[in-house]
Design a protein around this motif. Structure first.
Motif, PDB file in Angstrom:
ATOM      1  N   GLY A   1       0.815  -1.214   0.000  1.00 20.39           N
ATOM      2  CA  GLY A   1       0.000   0.000   0.000  1.00 20.39           C
ATOM      3  C   GLY A   1       0.846   1.260   0.000  1.00 20.39           C
ATOM      4  O   GLY A   1       0.571   2.203  -0.745  1.00 20.39           O
ATOM      5  N   ALA A   2       1.889   1.278   0.813  1.00 17.02           N
ATOM      6  CA  ALA A   2       2.785   2.440   0.834  1.00 17.02           C
ATOM      7  C   ALA A   2       3.510   2.588  -0.496  1.00 17.02           C
ATOM      8  O   ALA A   2       3.633   3.703  -1.040  1.00 17.02           O
TER       9      ALA A   2
ATOM     10  N   GLY B   1      -0.529  -1.864  -6.288  1.00 19.20           N
ATOM     11  CA  GLY B   1      -1.875  -1.650  -5.764  1.00 19.20           C
ATOM     12  C   GLY B   1      -2.773  -2.856  -5.948  1.00 19.20           C
ATOM     13  O   GLY B   1      -3.516  -3.234  -5.046  1.00 19.20           O
ATOM     14  N   LEU B   2      -2.699  -3.481  -7.121  1.00 19.23           N
ATOM     15  CA  LEU B   2      -3.530  -4.652  -7.376  1.00 19.23           C
ATOM     16  C   LEU B   2      -3.169  -5.814  -6.452  1.00 19.23           C
ATOM     17  O   LEU B   2      -4.045  -6.443  -5.847  1.00 19.23           O
ATOM     18  N   VAL B   3      -1.886  -6.085  -6.312  1.00 22.39           N
ATOM     19  CA  VAL B   3      -1.453  -7.167  -5.423  1.00 22.39           C
ATOM     20  C   VAL B   3      -1.780  -6.818  -3.971  1.00 22.39           C
ATOM     21  O   VAL B   3      -2.187  -7.690  -3.189  1.00 22.39           O
TER      22      VAL B   3
ATOM     23  N   LEU C   1      -5.306  -2.474  10.646  1.00 22.31           N
ATOM     24  CA  LEU C   1      -4.126  -2.223   9.821  1.00 22.31           C
ATOM     25  C   LEU C   1      -4.339  -2.678   8.377  1.00 22.31           C
ATOM     26  O   LEU C   1      -3.819  -2.057   7.437  1.00 22.31           O
ATOM     27  N   LEU C   2      -5.103  -3.739   8.174  1.00 20.14           N
ATOM     28  CA  LEU C   2      -5.407  -4.179   6.813  1.00 20.14           C
ATOM     29  C   LEU C   2      -6.235  -3.144   6.063  1.00 20.14           C
ATOM     30  O   LEU C   2      -6.024  -2.931   4.861  1.00 20.14           O
ATOM     31  N   ILE C   3      -7.151  -2.487   6.743  1.00 19.51           N
ATOM     32  CA  ILE C   3      -7.949  -1.451   6.085  1.00 19.51           C
ATOM     33  C   ILE C   3      -7.075  -0.268   5.679  1.00 19.51           C
ATOM     34  O   ILE C   3      -7.259   0.302   4.605  1.00 19.51           O
ATOM     35  N   ILE C   4      -6.100   0.092   6.508  1.00 17.09           N
ATOM     36  CA  ILE C   4      -5.164   1.161   6.148  1.00 17.09           C
ATOM     37  C   ILE C   4      -4.392   0.772   4.891  1.00 17.09           C
ATOM     38  O   ILE C   4      -4.281   1.555   3.938  1.00 17.09           O
ATOM     39  N   GLY C   5      -3.845  -0.433   4.866  1.00 16.08           N
ATOM     40  CA  GLY C   5      -3.103  -0.911   3.700  1.00 16.08           C
ATOM     41  C   GLY C   5      -3.974  -1.057   2.468  1.00 16.08           C
ATOM     42  O   GLY C   5      -3.545  -0.748   1.350  1.00 16.08           O
ATOM     43  N   LEU C   6      -5.204  -1.541   2.648  1.00 11.99           N
ATOM     44  CA  LEU C   6      -6.126  -1.668   1.521  1.00 11.99           C
ATOM     45  C   LEU C   6      -6.474  -0.309   0.919  1.00 11.99           C
ATOM     46  O   LEU C   6      -6.546  -0.159  -0.301  1.00 11.99           O
TER      47      LEU C   6
ATOM     48  N   ALA D   1      -4.636   2.479   0.989  1.00 15.38           N
ATOM     49  CA  ALA D   1      -3.468   3.000   0.274  1.00 15.38           C
ATOM     50  C   ALA D   1      -3.246   2.231  -1.030  1.00 15.38           C
ATOM     51  O   ALA D   1      -2.918   2.826  -2.062  1.00 15.38           O
ATOM     52  N   SER D   2      -3.451   0.924  -0.999  1.00 19.97           N
ATOM     53  CA  SER D   2      -3.305   0.120  -2.211  1.00 19.97           C
ATOM     54  C   SER D   2      -4.333   0.515  -3.256  1.00 19.97           C
ATOM     55  O   SER D   2      -4.016   0.607  -4.450  1.00 19.97           O
TER      56      SER D   2
END
Length: 104
Positions: free
Chosen positions: A35-36, A55-57, A77-82, A84-85
């Motif tokens: 995501g970052a 982003g897709l991965v 934390l998954l929602i934050i990464g999702l 950003a992705s």
């Protein structure tokens, strides 16, 4: 009266059940890194391949992580990464997509 001595993890945003979750923690870390990477590389027009693929991965990894997550901390934390992705993926798609420049 053993119940009186147990701490209640239900009041914390980062509540855990006290058990290790190595697969879920790995998916959280991978999703945050992707995501970052996707979000930062999406700010540059010529890095659309990197941002769209990362982003897709990241979206796929985060989605599977949400499916098997066990604690609120992992989901948060998954929602934050999702997020950003997804932003990196959409901006990468707007700048040229997954294959522009590779297949002409």
């Amino acid at each position: 009266m053993a119940q009186a001595m147990r701490r209640d993890p239900g009041h914390s945003l980062f509540a855990t059940d006290g058990k290790p979750h190595p697969l879920q923690d790995t998916l959280v870390g991978v999703t945050l890194v992707l995501g970052a990477l996707a979000f930062i590389s999406a700010q540059f027009h010529n890095l659309h391949l990197l941002s769209s693929w990362a982003g897709l991965v990241g979206i796929l990894t985060g989605g599977y992580g949400q499916f098997i997550s066990a604690t609120t901390r992992e989901r948060f934390l998954l929602i934050i990464g999702l997020g950003a992705s997804a932003i990196g993926f959409y901006l990468g798609m707007a700048h040229g997509g997954l294959f522009t420049g590779v297949i002409n």
